[in-house]
Design a protein around this motif. Structure first.
Motif, PDB file in Angstrom:
ATOM      1  N   ARG A 195       0.704  -1.125  -0.183  1.00 18.38           N
ATOM      2  CA  ARG A 195      -0.158  -0.163   0.052  1.00 18.38           C
ATOM      3  C   ARG A 195       1.020   1.333   0.007  1.00 18.38           C
ATOM      4  O   ARG A 195       0.513   2.145  -0.662  1.00 18.38           O
ATOM      5  N   THR A 196       1.955   1.370   0.731  1.00 16.36           N
ATOM      6  CA  THR A 196       2.813   2.305   0.900  1.00 16.36           C
ATOM      7  C   THR A 196       3.372   2.553  -0.342  1.00 16.36           C
ATOM      8  O   THR A 196       3.745   3.615  -1.027  1.00 16.36           O
ATOM      9  N   GLY A 197       3.823   1.341  -1.280  1.00 15.70           N
ATOM     10  CA  GLY A 197       4.222   1.614  -2.686  1.00 15.70           C
ATOM     11  C   GLY A 197       3.413   2.236  -3.430  1.00 15.70           C
ATOM     12  O   GLY A 197       3.651   2.783  -4.313  1.00 15.70           O
ATOM     13  N   VAL A 198       2.182   1.829  -3.415  1.00 16.26           N
ATOM     14  CA  VAL A 198       0.939   2.460  -4.294  1.00 16.26           C
ATOM     15  C   VAL A 198       1.005   4.165  -3.907  1.00 16.26           C
ATOM     16  O   VAL A 198       0.850   4.803  -4.771  1.00 16.26           O
ATOM     17  N   TRP A 199       1.031   4.360  -2.717  1.00 16.13           N
ATOM     18  CA  TRP A 199       1.034   5.851  -2.178  1.00 16.13           C
ATOM     19  C   TRP A 199       2.158   6.559  -2.937  1.00 16.13           C
ATOM     20  O   TRP A 199       2.057   7.639  -3.466  1.00 16.13           O
ATOM     21  N   GLN A 200       3.406   5.998  -2.866  1.00 12.07           N
ATOM     22  CA  GLN A 200       4.677   6.470  -3.386  1.00 12.07           C
ATOM     23  C   GLN A 200       4.680   6.548  -5.138  1.00 12.07           C
ATOM     24  O   GLN A 200       4.953   7.492  -5.393  1.00 12.07           O
ATOM     25  N   LEU A 201       3.891   5.589  -5.781  1.00  9.74           N
ATOM     26  CA  LEU A 201       3.725   6.000  -6.901  1.00  9.74           C
ATOM     27  C   LEU A 201       2.495   7.191  -7.288  1.00  9.74           C
ATOM     28  O   LEU A 201       2.915   7.808  -8.247  1.00  9.74           O
ATOM     29  N   LEU A 202       1.539   7.205  -6.601  1.00  9.78           N
ATOM     30  CA  LEU A 202       0.607   8.170  -6.614  1.00  9.78           C
ATOM     31  C   LEU A 202       1.557   9.582  -6.279  1.00  9.78           C
ATOM     32  O   LEU A 202       1.337  10.714  -7.157  1.00  9.78           O
TER      33      LEU A 202
ATOM     34  N   PHE B 112      -9.029   4.370   0.727  1.00  7.63           N
ATOM     35  CA  PHE B 112      -7.674   3.699   0.502  1.00  7.63           C
ATOM     36  C   PHE B 112      -6.634   4.167   1.551  1.00  7.63           C
ATOM     37  O   PHE B 112      -6.634   5.434   1.933  1.00  7.63           O
ATOM     38  N   VAL B 113      -6.193   3.115   2.407  1.00  9.15           N
ATOM     39  CA  VAL B 113      -5.473   3.555   3.534  1.00  9.15           C
ATOM     40  C   VAL B 113      -3.847   2.860   3.268  1.00  9.15           C
ATOM     41  O   VAL B 113      -3.774   1.898   2.752  1.00  9.15           O
ATOM     42  N   ALA B 114      -3.018   4.058   3.542  1.00 11.00           N
ATOM     43  CA  ALA B 114      -1.774   3.768   3.476  1.00 11.00           C
ATOM     44  C   ALA B 114      -0.886   4.320   4.459  1.00 11.00           C
ATOM     45  O   ALA B 114      -1.435   4.924   5.559  1.00 11.00           O
ATOM     46  N   GLU B 115       0.478   4.494   4.434  1.00 13.42           N
ATOM     47  CA  GLU B 115       1.292   5.036   5.672  1.00 13.42           C
ATOM     48  C   GLU B 115       2.332   6.004   5.018  1.00 13.42           C
ATOM     49  O   GLU B 115       2.947   5.631   3.999  1.00 13.42           O
ATOM     50  N   GLN B 116       2.677   7.053   5.540  1.00 14.56           N
ATOM     51  CA  GLN B 116       3.570   8.146   5.311  1.00 14.56           C
ATOM     52  C   GLN B 116       4.207   8.374   6.408  1.00 14.56           C
ATOM     53  O   GLN B 116       3.535   9.209   7.258  1.00 14.56           O
ATOM     54  N   ASP B 117       5.484   8.452   6.408  1.00 11.02           N
ATOM     55  CA  ASP B 117       6.250   9.078   7.735  1.00 11.02           C
ATOM     56  C   ASP B 117       5.819   8.491   8.965  1.00 11.02           C
ATOM     57  O   ASP B 117       5.724   9.188  10.022  1.00 11.02           O
ATOM     58  N   GLY B 118       5.319   7.060   9.036  1.00 10.24           N
ATOM     59  CA  GLY B 118       4.915   6.364  10.205  1.00 10.24           C
ATOM     60  C   GLY B 118       3.495   6.718  10.512  1.00 10.24           C
ATOM     61  O   GLY B 118       2.921   6.627  11.678  1.00 10.24           O
TER      62      GLY B 118
ATOM     63  N   ALA C  28       4.458  10.164  -6.956  1.00  9.87           N
ATOM     64  CA  ALA C  28       5.465  10.459  -8.079  1.00  9.87           C
ATOM     65  C   ALA C  28       4.613  10.742  -9.226  1.00  9.87           C
ATOM     66  O   ALA C  28       5.225  10.910 -10.523  1.00  9.87           O
ATOM     67  N   GLY C  29       3.346  10.667  -9.446  1.00  7.55           N
ATOM     68  CA  GLY C  29       2.524  11.015 -10.687  1.00  7.55           C
ATOM     69  C   GLY C  29       2.284   9.846 -11.207  1.00  7.55           C
ATOM     70  O   GLY C  29       1.618   9.818 -12.502  1.00  7.55           O
ATOM     71  N   GLN C  30       2.674   8.423 -11.068  1.00 10.17           N
ATOM     72  CA  GLN C  30       2.295   7.337 -11.529  1.00 10.17           C
ATOM     73  C   GLN C  30       1.003   6.801 -11.557  1.00 10.17           C
ATOM     74  O   GLN C  30       0.795   5.524 -10.758  1.00 10.17           O
ATOM     75  N   THR C  31      -0.060   7.534 -11.909  1.00 10.85           N
ATOM     76  CA  THR C  31      -1.308   7.148 -11.373  1.00 10.85           C
ATOM     77  C   THR C  31      -1.809   5.847 -11.915  1.00 10.85           C
ATOM     78  O   THR C  31      -2.491   5.122 -11.410  1.00 10.85           O
ATOM     79  N   THR C  32      -1.505   5.701 -13.146  1.00 12.40           N
ATOM     80  CA  THR C  32      -2.047   4.734 -13.942  1.00 12.40           C
ATOM     81  C   THR C  32      -1.400   3.253 -13.273  1.00 12.40           C
ATOM     82  O   THR C  32      -2.088   2.200 -12.705  1.00 12.40           O
ATOM     83  N   ALA C  33      -0.177   3.267 -12.945  1.00  8.92           N
ATOM     84  CA  ALA C  33       0.382   2.223 -12.282  1.00  8.92           C
ATOM     85  C   ALA C  33      -0.146   1.824 -10.904  1.00  8.92           C
ATOM     86  O   ALA C  33      -0.201   0.779 -10.379  1.00  8.92           O
ATOM     87  N   ALA C  34      -0.200   3.014 -10.214  1.00  6.05           N
ATOM     88  CA  ALA C  34      -0.890   2.895  -8.843  1.00  6.05           C
ATOM     89  C   ALA C  34      -2.007   2.055  -8.869  1.00  6.05           C
ATOM     90  O   ALA C  34      -2.237   1.445  -8.079  1.00  6.05           O
ATOM     91  N   ARG C  35      -3.076   2.569  -9.784  1.00 12.76           N
ATOM     92  CA  ARG C  35      -4.477   2.051  -9.964  1.00 12.76           C
ATOM     93  C   ARG C  35      -4.362   0.362 -10.173  1.00 12.76           C
ATOM     94  O   ARG C  35      -4.974  -0.437  -9.612  1.00 12.76           O
ATOM     95  N   GLU C  36      -3.308  -0.037 -11.103  1.00 11.05           N
ATOM     96  CA  GLU C  36      -3.216  -1.303 -11.337  1.00 11.05           C
ATOM     97  C   GLU C  36      -2.755  -2.066 -10.105  1.00 11.05           C
ATOM     98  O   GLU C  36      -3.431  -3.200  -9.790  1.00 11.05           O
ATOM     99  N   VAL C  37      -1.524  -1.568  -9.397  1.00 10.81           N
ATOM    100  CA  VAL C  37      -1.292  -2.418  -8.266  1.00 10.81           C
ATOM    101  C   VAL C  37      -2.321  -2.320  -7.268  1.00 10.81           C
ATOM    102  O   VAL C  37      -2.512  -3.358  -6.607  1.00 10.81           O
ATOM    103  N   ALA C  38      -3.072  -1.396  -7.063  1.00  9.89           N
ATOM    104  CA  ALA C  38      -4.097  -1.367  -6.016  1.00  9.89           C
ATOM    105  C   ALA C  38      -5.238  -2.241  -6.235  1.00  9.89           C
ATOM    106  O   ALA C  38      -5.867  -3.000  -5.426  1.00  9.89           O
ATOM    107  N   GLU C  39      -5.482  -2.306  -7.576  1.00 15.37           N
ATOM    108  CA  GLU C  39      -6.484  -3.206  -8.140  1.00 15.37           C
ATOM    109  C   GLU C  39      -6.083  -4.827  -7.817  1.00 15.37           C
ATOM    110  O   GLU C  39      -6.804  -5.483  -7.075  1.00 15.37           O
TER     111      GLU C  39
END
Length: 273
Positions: free
Chosen positions: A26-33, A88-94, A35-46
């Protein structure tokens, strides 16, 4: 019995490992978002079974007591499973970070209420929410949510929305306790003169500033002659040890006036009215 206990322990351990792996993804999805990689983030989240909201979203930043961090994450993830595609739930800086589907007009939704219920379930949990933004504007949403979260922590409020924070203006960003202490320190010489001499320097100062430094209108509202008002403002300048002939000086004194503790502020206001 020993074998059953061992198998149960192994299952729980594997379940915990899977849970930690899921959170890492989930944190990886957040980092993709970010970074502006919205399409990749959506695919991973799916693939994770936690689809991202479509359309406008609001960003949330949460916090709580250190010992309750795991429980907070678990409760938010439970709310996520009940609202697929809306949360959608993720983590950033703890800290837990959220994406919530935003309704038209940025009105409150069922998922808003579910998240706010999680925050309200334990003391010292805090949530800052951004305005509605597009995923492409995630950085703006994060900045707004962080500002709202900081205000929630400072004011001791469970939930603060950036829209309400912005409506309060720049003064709304101040810590009320610290601002009041500084205001009292700055204005104490004038407050002391009013207390000791029974004068009206503080209300006169406030009335003059509310009239944008216009002598005639301020004097008329205060019910005094303009020369009397000029003399009072000159006395204020002498007592404070600073001239009030610049916008910056007047703005600083005005902010101090509106930051005074309720008692002093109300007395000042009542005298003006």
């Amino acid at each position: 019995m020993t074998s059953v206990v061992a198998i149960a322990g192994l299952t729980l351990e594997q379940g915990g490992a899977l849970g930690r792996a899921g959170r890492s993804l989930r944190t990886g999805v957040w980092q993709l978002l970010r970074a502006g990689q919205t399409t990749a983030a959506r695919e991973v989240a799916e693939q994770l079974g936690t689809p991202l909201p479509t359309g406008a979203v609001r960003v949330g930043v949460c916090s709580g007591p250190t010992e309750g961090r795991e429980a907070l994450l678990t409760e938010l993830e439970r709310a996520e499973t009940l609202s697929p595609g809306s949360l959608f739930v993720a983590e950033q800086d703890g800290r837990p970070v959220l994406l919530l589907a935003a309704a038209e007009g940025d009105t409150e939704t069922d998922v808003d209420r579910a998240v706010e219920a999680v925050i309200a379930a334990a003391p010292a949990r805090r949530l800052g929410l951004s305005r509605a933004v597009a995923l492409a504007e995630l950085t703006t949403g994060i900045d707004q949510a962080v500002s709202a979260h900081e205000q929630a922590v400072s004011a001791g409020e469970a939930v603060v929305r950036f829209g309400a924070l912005a409506a309060a203006g720049m003064a709304g960003l101040l810590d009320p306790v610290r601002a009041a202490a500084v205001a009292e320190e700055l204005l104490e010489p004038v407050l002391r003169v009013d207390r000791e001499e029974g004068s009206d320097l503080v209300p006169s100062l406030r009335g003059w500033l509310e009239a944008n430094g216009q002598w005639e209108s301020a004097a008329r509202r205060l019910g005094v002659h303009r020369h009397t008002l000029r003399n009072r403002i000159t006395r204020v300048e002498q007592v404070l040890g600073r001239p009030l002939d610049t916008f910056a000086a007047r703005a600083e004194v005005w902010l101090a006036l509106v930051s005074l503790p309720d008692g002093d502020a109300l007395r000042s206001r009542a005298a003006v009215l």
